[in-house]
Design a protein around this motif. Structure first.
Motif, PDB file in Angstrom:
ATOM      1  N   ALA A 170       0.825  -1.201   0.000  1.00 58.22           N
ATOM      2  CA  ALA A 170       0.000   0.000   0.000  1.00 58.22           C
ATOM      3  C   ALA A 170       0.862   1.254   0.000  1.00 58.22           C
ATOM      4  O   ALA A 170       2.054   1.228   0.321  1.00 58.22           O
ATOM      5  N   LEU A 171       0.220   2.355  -0.368  1.00 55.25           N
ATOM      6  CA  LEU A 171       0.800   3.687  -0.326  1.00 55.25           C
ATOM      7  C   LEU A 171      -0.125   4.576   0.486  1.00 55.25           C
ATOM      8  O   LEU A 171      -1.344   4.567   0.274  1.00 55.25           O
ATOM      9  N   LEU A 172       0.442   5.339   1.406  1.00 48.79           N
ATOM     10  CA  LEU A 172      -0.331   6.357   2.117  1.00 48.79           C
ATOM     11  C   LEU A 172      -0.185   7.663   1.350  1.00 48.79           C
ATOM     12  O   LEU A 172       0.936   8.104   1.054  1.00 48.79           O
ATOM     13  N   PHE A 173      -1.313   8.303   1.045  1.00 46.04           N
ATOM     14  CA  PHE A 173      -1.301   9.565   0.300  1.00 46.04           C
ATOM     15  C   PHE A 173      -2.070  10.597   1.105  1.00 46.04           C
ATOM     16  O   PHE A 173      -3.195  10.339   1.536  1.00 46.04           O
ATOM     17  N   CYS A 174      -1.464  11.775   1.330  1.00 50.27           N
ATOM     18  CA  CYS A 174      -2.109  12.807   2.148  1.00 50.27           C
ATOM     19  C   CYS A 174      -1.943  14.163   1.465  1.00 50.27           C
ATOM     20  O   CYS A 174      -0.840  14.694   1.389  1.00 50.27           O
ATOM     21  N   LYS A 199       1.094  -0.594 -10.316  1.00 52.56           N
ATOM     22  CA  LYS A 199       1.736  -1.543  -9.402  1.00 52.56           C
ATOM     23  C   LYS A 199       0.725  -2.471  -8.739  1.00 52.56           C
ATOM     24  O   LYS A 199       1.110  -3.481  -8.120  1.00 52.56           O
ATOM     25  N   GLY A 200      -0.555  -2.132  -8.816  1.00 53.27           N
ATOM     26  CA  GLY A 200      -1.578  -2.975  -8.212  1.00 53.27           C
ATOM     27  C   GLY A 200      -1.597  -2.927  -6.695  1.00 53.27           C
ATOM     28  O   GLY A 200      -1.960  -3.907  -6.043  1.00 53.27           O
ATOM     29  N   ILE A 201      -1.205  -1.774  -6.121  1.00 58.63           N
ATOM     30  CA  ILE A 201      -1.173  -1.656  -4.662  1.00 58.63           C
ATOM     31  C   ILE A 201      -2.346  -0.801  -4.171  1.00 58.63           C
ATOM     32  O   ILE A 201      -2.952  -0.049  -4.936  1.00 58.63           O
ATOM     33  N   PHE A 202      -2.652  -0.913  -2.901  1.00 63.33           N
ATOM     34  CA  PHE A 202      -3.675  -0.073  -2.291  1.00 63.33           C
ATOM     35  C   PHE A 202      -3.159   1.358  -2.153  1.00 63.33           C
ATOM     36  O   PHE A 202      -1.965   1.588  -1.946  1.00 63.33           O
ATOM     37  N   VAL A 203      -4.078   2.302  -2.252  1.00 65.25           N
ATOM     38  CA  VAL A 203      -3.794   3.693  -1.895  1.00 65.25           C
ATOM     39  C   VAL A 203      -4.762   4.088  -0.794  1.00 65.25           C
ATOM     40  O   VAL A 203      -5.982   4.041  -0.977  1.00 65.25           O
TER      41      VAL A 203
END
Length: 401
Positions: A170-174, A199-203
C-alpha cells in the motif's frame, strides 16, 4: 526469563509527538508560564452553532441512548456518500462508508484491514506522526520516502518507484498534507495514482484537510482522478478540521465492499457504534452549508501569510508557502550548530526544546514527522497569540551566533 508486563507490539509504540508537545505546553501554562502553543493542529473556533443545536436536539431523542449499527447511522453514511460525490467527484454507495471514532480510528482500521504481517507500506515523508505507528501495529513496515523543500515536500512516481519492492502492499497519500501544508496539483495527484494503479497496490488517501486550500489551489481526490485504482483505494476523512469538531470524534473510511465489511467486523469488536449524539452532529455538519468552514478558512489564510512572512524574516530559516491545511513547515537546518546563549542545538528536537524553555513557544520538531532539521508550526490559533509567538521566535532565533 520473566515475561515483559507490556506486550512488545504495544510497548514499541511511540508517543504522539504533537500531543506530547501540546500537553507539555498546557502543563507549563497551568504552572503560570505564558507559553504560546504552535503545536496542536486544532482550530481555535467554536463548532458552528447549527451543529451544536443538532446535538442538543439529539439529546431529547431516546433512540440515541441505545446501541446503533456498528458501521454508523444509516442517515450519516448516506450523507457522507453524498458529500464525497459532491466534494471529491467520486460516487460511492452508503454501504461503502464506515463511521469511525475520529479520523485516527479510520487510519488505524484501514491499515489493520489491508496490511498483513511483513507487508511494506510506502510512507511519503514528512508524514503525520500517527501513520508509522498505525502501520507497525498492523504488522507492516513503514517505508519512508522523503521529499524535501526543493520538491515542495511532494513525492514523485520516481521516488516511489525507487522505494517499491515485491513486498509493497500500500501507499499512504495525504493532500493537503499534515505536517507540511503541501497540496498536490491535479497532475501530480494523477501521476502518483497511475503509478500505484500500475503496481496494483492499495492507496489509502487521507482527505481530512480537503476544504482547507489557498491561493486558488484546488483539492484533488486521487480516487476521482485515477478511476483505474478501482477497489484498491480507501478514503479517510472526518469532521474535525473542516467544522472545528476535533473533540466530537467522528471520522469515516470509504472503500470497496469487502474492505468496509472487514473493517466493520473489526470495529464491532473494538468500539461498536460511534457516540450517537456526535453522529447526529456530524450529520448536520456534512449535510449543511460550508459557509462557516469558508469563514474559518479565510482566517487561516490571513494567519498563514503572516506566519510565513515572519518565519522567512529570520536568518537561517526557510519556509515554503503552504497551500493547504493550517501548518507551516520551516527548514531550520541553517540554525543547527549555532549558539543560543550557552546552548548549541544539533537537532531540531534540541532546538524545539530550547525554544520552549527560553522563548516559551511550543513547536513540533521534524523528528516527529521524519528527518531532523525542520519545525512544524500550526497557525490554527488566535491572531494575538500568533503575533506574540512569532515575535518571540524572531527575537530568540534571530539571536543565533
Amino acid at each position: 526469563m520473566t515475561a515483559s508486563r507490556i506486550s512488545r507490539r504495544v510497548g514499541a509504540i511511540a508517543e504522539s509527538a504533537t500531543l506530547a508537545v501540546d500537553a507539555k505546553a498546557k502543563a507549563l501554562k497551568a504552572a503560570g508560564r505564558p507559553v504560546i502553543g504552535f503545536g496542536a493542529g486544532e482550530p481555535d473556533f467554536p463548532t458552528p452553532q447549527y451543529i451544536v443545536d443538532a446535538a442538543a436536539a439529539a439529546l431529547q431523542d431516546p433512540a440515541n441512548f441505545r446501541y446503533t449499527p456498528a458501521a454508523g447511522l444509516p442517515e450519516l453514511r448516506k450523507a457522507v456518500a453524498e458529500q464525497t460525490a459532491r466534494d471529491d467527484g467520486y460516487a460511492v454507495e452508503p454501504s461503502q462508508v464506515l463511521i469511525t471514532n475520529g479520523g485516527k480510528q479510520a487510519v488505524f482500521q484501514a491499515f489493520a484491514t489491508v496490511v498483513d504481517e511483513g507487508d511494506d507500506v510506502l510512507l511519503p515523508a514528512p508524514y503525520w506522526t500517527t501513520y508509522p505507528e498505525a502501520i507497525k501495529l498492523a504488522g507492516g513496515n513503514p517505508v519512508e520516502v522523503f521529499a524535501g523543500p526543493e520538491l515542495g515536500y511532494k513525492v514523485t512516481p520516481e521516488l516511489l518507484e525507487a522505494a517499491w519492492t515485491e513486498r509493497t502492499k500500500a501507499l499512504l497519500f495525504c493532500s493537503p498534507s499534515n505536517p507540511t501544508g503541501a497540496v498536490y496539483s491535479p497532475e501530480e495527484t494523477a501521476a502518483v495514482g497511475r503509478w500505484a494503479a500500475e503496481k496494483g497496490i492499495f492507496v489509502l488517501t487521507d482527505e481530512i484537510y480537503q476544504h482547507l486550500t489557498y491561493d486558488g489551489v484546488p483539492f484533488t481526490s486521487i480516487a476521482a482522478a485515477v478511476p483505474e485504482l478501482g477497489d484498491r483505494v480507501v478514503i479517510l476523512n472526518g469532521v474535525a478540521k473542516t467544522y472545528a469538531m476535533t473533540g466530537w470524534r467522528v471520522g469515516w473510511m470509504i472503500g470497496a465492499p469487502d474492505v468496509i465489511k472487514a473493517a466493520t467486523n473489526l470495529q464491532s469488536h473494538l468500539t461498536s457504534n460511534v457516540n450517537n449524539v456526535a453522529q447526529r452532529a456530524a450529520l448536520a455538519a456534512v449535510s449543511g452549508p460550508l459557509d462557516e468552514a469558508h469563514r474559518m478558512r479565510e482566517a487561516f489564510d490571513r494567519r498563514r501569510k503572516v506566519m510565513v512572512e515572519a518565519l522567512n524574516a529570520i536568518e537561517g530559516v526557510e519556509c515554503p508557502v503552504p497551500t493547504g491545511a493550517f501548518y507551516a513547515y520551516a527548514d531550520v537546518r541553517g540554525l543547527l550548530g549555532k549558539r543560543f546563549g550557552d546552548a548549541v542545538p544539533r537537532t531540531s528536537a534540541e532546538l524545539a526544546e530550547l525554544v520552549l524553555e527560553k522563548a516559551e513557544v511550543a513547536v513540533v520538531p521534524g523528528e516527529a514527522f521524519g528527518p531532523s532539521g525542520f519545525l512544524r508550526l500550526s497557525y490554527a490559533l488566535g491572531d494575538d497569540d500568533l503575533a506574540e509567538g512569532l515575535r518571540r521566535l524572531q527575537d530568540f532565533l534571530g539571536g543565533a551566533a
